[in-house]
Every structure is written in C-alpha cells, then in structure tokens.
Design an enzyme around this catalytic site. Sequence first.
Site, PDB file in Angstrom:
ATOM      1  N   THR B 149       0.876  -1.181   0.000  1.00 24.32           N
ATOM      2  CA  THR B 149       0.000   0.000   0.000  1.00 24.32           C
ATOM      3  C   THR B 149       0.913   1.231   0.000  1.00 24.32           C
ATOM      4  OG1 THR B 149      -0.281  -0.298   2.385  1.00 24.32           O
ATOM      5  CG2 THR B 149      -2.059  -1.076   0.967  1.00 24.32           C
ATOM      6  N   LYS B 175       4.199  -7.027   3.662  1.00 18.93           N
ATOM      7  CA  LYS B 175       3.964  -5.587   3.510  1.00 18.93           C
ATOM      8  C   LYS B 175       3.848  -4.947   4.882  1.00 18.93           C
ATOM      9  CE  LYS B 175       0.255  -3.497   2.652  1.00 18.93           C
ATOM     10  NZ  LYS B 175      -0.019  -2.890   3.989  1.00 18.93           N
ATOM     11  N   THR B 186      -2.217  -2.587   6.964  1.00 24.00           N
ATOM     12  CA  THR B 186      -2.231  -3.996   7.295  1.00 24.00           C
ATOM     13  C   THR B 186      -0.808  -4.513   7.330  1.00 24.00           C
ATOM     14  OG1 THR B 186      -4.263  -4.152   6.070  1.00 24.00           O
ATOM     15  CG2 THR B 186      -3.099  -6.202   6.498  1.00 24.00           C
ATOM     16  N   ASN B 399       0.583  11.615   9.432  1.00 26.51           N
ATOM     17  CA  ASN B 399      -0.626  10.993   9.935  1.00 26.51           C
ATOM     18  C   ASN B 399      -1.702  11.986  10.335  1.00 26.51           C
ATOM     19  OD1 ASN B 399      -0.288   8.067   9.848  1.00 26.51           O
ATOM     20  ND2 ASN B 399       1.597   8.576  10.928  1.00 26.51           N
ATOM     21  N   THR B 404      -9.984  11.789   5.145  1.00 26.17           N
ATOM     22  CA  THR B 404     -11.222  11.004   5.175  1.00 26.17           C
ATOM     23  C   THR B 404     -12.176  11.434   4.059  1.00 26.17           C
ATOM     24  OG1 THR B 404     -11.035  10.720   7.523  1.00 26.17           O
ATOM     25  CG2 THR B 404     -13.186  10.343   6.582  1.00 26.17           C
TER      26      THR B 404
END
EC number: 2.3.1.35
Lengths: 404, 404
Positions: B149, B175, B186, B399, B404
């Site tokens: 990702t 990953k 993930t 971050n 969103t």
Amino acid sequence: MIKNITNVRGIKCWGAHTGVKSMRRDLAIIYSEVPAAAAAVFTQNKVRAEPVEISERNIKGNNKAQVIVCNAGNANACTGEQGRLGAEAMVKTTARLLNIPEEDVIVASTGLIGEPFPTEDVVRGIEENIPKLSDNTKAGSFVANAILTTDTFAKEGFVEFEHDGVNIHMGGIAKGSGMIHPNMATMLSFIVTDIAIDEKLLDKALRYCVDRTFNMITVDGDTSTNDMVAIMANGLAENKKIEKESDPGYILFRDKLQEILTHLAKLIVSDGEGASKFIEYKVSKARSEEVARKLVRAISDSTLVKTAMFGRDPNWGRIIAACGNAGVNFNYSKVNLFVGDKDKIVQVLEKGQPVDFDKNFVKKLLRDSQIRVHLELNTGHETGIGWGTDLTTDYVMFNSVYTT
Amino acid sequence: MIKNITNVRGIKCWGAHTGVKSMRRDLAIIYSEVPAAAAAVFTQNKVRAEPVEISERNIKGNNKAQVIVCNAGNANACTGEQGRLGAEAMVKTTARLLNIPEEDVIVASTGLIGEPFPTEDVVRGIEENIPKLSDNTKAGSFVANAILTTDTFAKEGFVEFEHDGVNIHMGGIAKGSGMIHPNMATMLSFIVTDIAIDEKLLDKALRYCVDRTFNMITVDGDTSTNDMVAIMANGLAENKKIEKESDPGYILFRDKLQEILTHLAKLIVSDGEGASKFIEYKVSKARSEEVARKLVRAISDSTLVKTAMFGRDPNWGRIIAACGNAGVNFNYSKVNLFVGDKDKIVQVLEKGQPVDFDKNFVKKLLRDSQIRVHLELNTGHETGIGWGTDLTTDYVMFNSVYTT
C-alpha cells in the site's frame, strides 16, 4: 474572591522555594490541625519512587494522616538507599516539628528521576517553612504552585455544599501528567475536606472517583513512578459522621469529590505538553461502565486517533480500529459515531456504516480547540467519559530535546 | 540472481494491476501446483475484515490450502454484507478457475477501510490473471509489489537449506504495518515452502516464530483489522514428512522460518512511516522469555522512548519507566542498561544506578540510523529481542493530513 484549600476548616498550608528548583517554589506542606481520615491511590508503575512506598505504608497503617509534604524538582525515584533515607528524613522532620506521629505524614516528590535526592535542602526547607503554615488564601496559591514541574499554570479546585445542616468544604490541587523533559512527569493531586466520614468509605469514594477522572485522562499513555492522589477528611464540619454507603451523605460527598477531581483532571489535560486540542471522548449505551471506559481509554490513547485530531481529520476508521484493540467485545454493526466541537456534533457512522456527512463542515468544526467524540454502542445503558489531547509535532519536538 | 518464492518447487504466482489502485499493482495470486499444508495467524483486533473471517474458517477447516489471493487498495473492512459477498466472490472465482475446492483458498485484502468493495474489478482481475500464473522470477517480484500500500519498497525473503538429503526452499513476502493515511495499514506476510511437514507442526512453528518476529515489531502500537501471516508447505521437496517435534528437521525448519520472518519483520520496521531510526531492543538474563518479550514491547511501544530516540537522548529514566508499565515484575536494583549504535554500545545503568558515562559520546552514537538498546535483568537466562522505530515530527505530519 476565589476560595481554595485554605477555606477548608482546620487546613493550613505553605508553598516555598528551597533551592531544589532554580526559580520556582518547590516545597508544599498541607496541614490539618486535627488528625484526619486519609486515603490515597498510587502509581501502578512497577518502578515506584521512595516516597510512594512510604506514603502507602503510612496510610495503610491507620487510614489517618495529618500532613502532606511534597517537594518538586527531584522525583526521588531510582535513587536507592540514599533516596529512601531522604524521604524518611522528610517524614521525620515534618512529624517532629508538628509534634505528630510519623505514620500521619504523607510524603510525595516530583521532578527528575535518578538524580541524587537533595535531602539537606529539602529538610532545611521543611524546618524553615513549617512555622509559616497559614490559612491565608495566598498560602493556598503558594502550595498549588509549589507542586508544579513543567506545568504552565497552577491547578486548583473548590466545592462547597450543605449536608446534615452544615456547610462542607472541599478543596484540591493537582499537577500535570504530560511528559516532560528529561523524564516522566508525575500526576499528583491532594484533596482536603472538613467532612466527617469513615475512613473506609473515604477510600472507597476516592477509588470510585479516580477511576472516573484521573484514570480517564491521557496525555501520553504512560504512568510515572510517582503518581499519587491523596485525600484528608478532618471532620471539622462536625456533620454526623458518614458511616455507611446507604447514608445519602455518602453519594452526595462522592458526587462532589467526583466533581472536583473531574475539574482538576480536565485542567491537567488542558495543560498537556505540546497539545493543541482538548478532546472529550464519550462512549454511551454500553452494556457496562467498564466496557465504556475501556473503549474511551483505547480511543484516547491511540497515536493514530491523536494525530488525526491534530490534523482535523474525522477519521472514523482509526477510531473504530482503536476500539478493536481495546480488549473488549463490541458489536461494530450497531455503533453510531459522532464528531464535533463543543457546540455542534455531526454523525459520521450509523450502525457501523459511513454516513454521507459534509466533510468540509466537520473539518471546520475540528479547527476548534475543544473537540468531542461520541460513540454509541447501542447494547446497553452505561456511559464512560474521558479526556485527552491531540498528538502534535510540537509534542515530538518538546520530548525529543536532548536533556539527559 | 536473487531467488524468491518462484524458486520454491511447484509455486507459481502473478501480481497485476486491476485498477483498484490508480497506478500500482493491486492483485496478488500465489498458487501451489499441489495442495499444501497451511497455517495462518490473524489480527487480534476485534474488528476484523471480511477476508480474515473467511480465511480463518477455510484454514481451520482442513489445515490445507492451495492458493493465496490478495487485493490491495481496498481493505474490505467495515463493509458489511457487500464486503462479505465481495470476499466470497474472490474465493469462488479463484477456486473455479483453478479447479480446486473453495476451502483451499486463502483470501486477503489491504487498503482503505470502509469503502465499498470493488468486487467487479477484483473478480475481473482474478479471471484475467490466473492464466498468467508463472514460476518466472519476475512473477515473484510482481506479487511482492502487488500487496503493497504505502510501503516504499517490496519486501522479499528466501532461504535454502538441506534436510533429509534434499534441498528445501522457503520464500516469503510481506507488507508494512506503519500507519498510513487515511486508515490503518495492514501487516501481511505470505510464506511458501516445499518442505513436507505435518500441518499441526506447521501451525505450531508459525505461531512460535510470529511471536518472536512480527509480534515483536512496532511502528505505532496498533494492530489493524486485516493483519495476516499465512504459510503453505506443499511437500514437493519430498523429504520424509516431519511428523514430530522431536524430529531434528522440525527445529531446523522452525529456525529457518524464524530467520525469514525476522528478515521480513525488520524490513517492515525499516519502512516505518516517518521513522528516522531503526532500533533493536534486547532484554536479556530474564527469568522467562515471556517477561523479556513483554519488556521489549513495553519499551519499544513507549511514545516517550520513541521521541527520546528521535532526539538522540539516552534517556534511561523513560526506558525504566516504560518497563514499569509492562505489567511484569522486575527487580530494578539489578538491571544494567546499555545504549548505542550498531557498532558500539555504552553502559548507562549499573544495578539500577546511573553510570557516569560520556553523554556527548552516546549522543553521537545515537545519531546513527541503527540504534541498539540492551537491558540486562540479571534474574535468569532468557532473552527477548524486538525492533521499532523512533517517533518523529514527520510521522505526526504524515498521519495528521486530512484524508477522510
């Protein structure tokens, strides 16, 4: 005129500069003219400062205390034998000068970890300042300032209420738990009241309230070696002593105690180092208060949620993922989630599914310095509330400065 | 020539671009020509993505698998019924085209949480790319890239060893687990080997190794909704099947598996978002491995330790305080602590007392991008090792971006 701990019957105090810190006051003494019922909760960190050990022993011994003595500038933690002797010297000196048993002294320290304890300075400070104990309002301010380390303001609270036909007073002070360089900050809070209450009930009320206040705030998720919340209830209000949980005075007292601890806890978060936002987290409609509180803590502790708040990002994925890490079961497909500022709040999830909300509007709300996050579990009737900060680039800068 | 999973007997794979991500490859398929013993560990987050549920059920069913199919770009988490149907469609399509039972498909997803799952794109991608499955080395590279990702590089590992007179091959890809915007990343890892081993032993070895590798890394302390480590062992090496823990081949295999997982885990930390340092934490001379590992995790997860590392600060107070929060008992007055870079290490605590070390020298060592922290408990003989990053202003900036 603002009232403080000096407005509690029989309470005298003083805050002075002894030289352990270069400029600010660094010695606090809070004295009750008569022995008081006492209770305290202490850090859950396995590494505990010397005064924590002594105070816990003293309070467990007879559930009484008559004085709290606290130095700032040196935490007396990781100091070994030398530190233990220093903490004992604080207790002995205080007890001797006040002519009270050593067991009735609560001792605390806050400041640098692992530095030799400046016993001589602190003991001389106690000797010089006990004669100055006073119930003048300014003495209350002095003592509130004398427990600070990197806090940017003194934290005081006071409530007054009627019970059993008499006026009850309760005052308290606190210092912050934000991380400070070069070592961890202590969360300290000292409460005094003139209510007459059984010492076991006092202990019970304190634990109940601390679980819902100081244990529900987070700045950086760690507990220090020195954390302590202590309360003395000296009974000088002369109400009929509260002896049972079923006494309506007990719930009234506990509510007022929770009120003052909530106030102090929120002040601590407001003074969180490098924080740009004060965030209230509420989890409601939970099957138990414990589940609600665990979820509040998991969300408010999450680095990812905290950075999102700094970035004004209503990132529900991070909030839900933090809940998933809380160690409690919850039914994601039932949750509603709301995000907003102190005035307006907007639903972003409905039964676990994203709501098509106006992102720019929510982003605008999150510019406010006071934010609210509200999660409804819809599996019961219990609520948990907590308070936290965002995680900012300033926080990282503050805490990365070379200082050891 | 670098070897990868395509050098494992009977393994074919492909990594392709289906359009879920705008530019990069986003569909990975790893196929074994014969059914393989299979084992996997899954996220401990209570909110779990749809493919996690399906893969766990499939593997628990018969401890076998023949193919791993994974899409990137959409995590298929918090997607409800639509997502479940999407994950099932991935399984059905893959099984149908390969003519294998659906129970032998391991399915995984990584990417955005809470977005509708692009079932049509992914299913079409599977249909188009299964015919391309290949044991060409470049297919191994494609598949390693197709699970990424925001990782900045593909993570591959390969080991080869002799057992029972035959050459055993084991290859793996992974990953990263660094937080990514807009949602949690993930941690995925897929391992294939041609060893013949009982499936219960395979499961046991995998859990043993994951506890000591992927469970010992931290970037931001959270686990995602999608984390998965899966292994297939197809037996095509034709060694005498390892059936017992006492078989010397078992420990050899486990050691090699730990080696490859350690390699992949360290690569993930190296790629931690916004990190400037790679830190190895070792706790030795502990009374149990579990105690050592818990302390390693507590130290490496501490925001305060991580900011100190960013600031090149050998702040032993923070390290000791983090240990105090680990939830295990340890005798502070016995610990020795060492801090340094990959070449030199300096003692800063001796039996819990500060050592008068050259702070400027240590500060200089901490400028290195590879740091070591070593805590000796001196209460036993067990060791725990883990890896983490520092916490940087870049991390916070990454971050906090509105996404969103």
